[in-house]
Design a protein around this motif. Structure first.
Motif, short mmCIF file in Angstrom:
data_model
loop_
_atom_site.label_atom_id
_atom_site.label_comp_id
_atom_site.label_asym_id
_atom_site.label_seq_id
_atom_site.Cartn_x
_atom_site.Cartn_y
_atom_site.Cartn_z
N VAL A 144 7.36 34.63 -87.42
CA VAL A 144 7.74 33.74 -88.53
C VAL A 144 7.75 34.53 -89.85
O VAL A 144 8.66 34.36 -90.68
CB VAL A 144 6.78 32.53 -88.58
CG1 VAL A 144 6.95 31.73 -89.86
CG2 VAL A 144 7.02 31.64 -87.36
N ALA A 160 7.23 28.05 -86.95
CA ALA A 160 8.60 28.27 -87.45
C ALA A 160 9.06 27.04 -88.24
O ALA A 160 9.64 27.16 -89.33
CB ALA A 160 9.54 28.55 -86.29
N ALA A 196 12.94 27.56 -88.57
CA ALA A 196 13.24 27.23 -87.17
C ALA A 196 14.70 27.50 -86.83
O ALA A 196 15.04 27.73 -85.66
CB ALA A 196 12.88 25.77 -86.89
N VAL A 223 14.51 31.26 -85.79
CA VAL A 223 13.48 31.72 -84.85
C VAL A 223 13.65 30.97 -83.54
O VAL A 223 13.43 29.76 -83.46
CB VAL A 223 12.05 31.50 -85.39
CG1 VAL A 223 11.02 31.96 -84.36
CG2 VAL A 223 11.84 32.25 -86.71
#
Ligand SMILES: C[S@@+](CC[C@H](N)C(=O)[O-])C[C@H]1O[C@@H](n2cnc3c(N)ncnc32)[C@H](O)[C@@H]1O
Length: 207
Positions: free
Chosen positions: A48, A75, A81, A84
């Protein structure tokens, strides 16, 4: 940790008990605009952070399903997000055959366990590598996952068996170069953390 707050689920490697996660995350040369694979992501702090630092495509994978869920939570918590991807994988096994990355890293389970060791809980994968079989596969398969400019790293420490790692590296025909090293304490135990780069035997990038 690292100036941010993180979710940490039960049964996932807790990055607060040793300095490994924090040190390696600070030391890694994240490729801004590039791609990063974190093998064994645990709670996903490194993956992250890489996305927050500008890596465009990050894959965070772990053999533990709890860790995969945890990395997804972090994330989302940090708004990355969309870049990732989290996935359950035994090292590189769940990747598509052609997938390559600019940076591949594993903060590994450095403690050697005998051949007859039986994993009874997922969290044991965070600490023990049975007969160093996963380390052997990482050394043998990692370079093939790199782009032309890609680099392969291993986060190791003095609780591991450095002699065994070196001998597996020579059998795999790769070279292990220490890039960073720092002595710290983990509770009462002195631990030296080492960021190692794995290269081909004839790679000229030795500095
Ligand atoms: C020392 S922990 C590091 C976790 C996290 N990267 C961090 O720094 O906080 C090692 C991680 O590797 C994972 N792991 C162990 N063997 C693995 C394997 N064969 N394939 C994928 N992940 C593995 C463990 O589940 C654990 O999450």
């Amino acid at each position: 940790m690292l100036g941010s707050r993180w979710d940490l689920l039960p049964r996932v490697f807790a990055p607060v008990h040793t300095d490994s996660t924090e040190l390696f995350t600070q030391w890694l040369p994240f490729p801004v605009g590039g791609s990063f694979l974190e093998v064994g992501c645990g709670a996903g702090v490194t993956a992250v952070t890489a996305a927050m630092a500008g890596c465009e495509r990050v894959t965070a994978s772990d053999i533990s399903s709890d860790a995969v869920v945890n990395a997804g939570l972090n994330a989302a918590r940090h708004g990355v997000a969309d870049r990732v991807r989290v996935q359950r994988s035994d090292l590189f096994d769940a990747l598509e055959p052609g997938e390559r990355f600019d940076l591949v890293f594993w903060n590994s389970n450095v403690v050697w366990a005998p051949e007859d060791f039986v994993y009874s809980r997922q969290v044991q994968y965070a600490i023990f590598d049975r007969d160093y079989a996963a380390h052997q596969r990482y050394l043998c398969q990692g370079l093939a996952r790199l782009t032309g400019v890609g680099r392969l790293f291993l986060g190791f420490n003095s609780l591991g068996d450095a002699g065994r790692l070196d001998s597996l590296a020579s059998q795999a025909g790769v070279r292990v170069i220490e890039r960073r090293c720092e002595a710290r304490r983990a509770g009462d135990v002195a631990v030296t953390f080492r960021l190692l780069e794995i290269t081909g035997m004839h790679d000229r990038r030795t500095v």
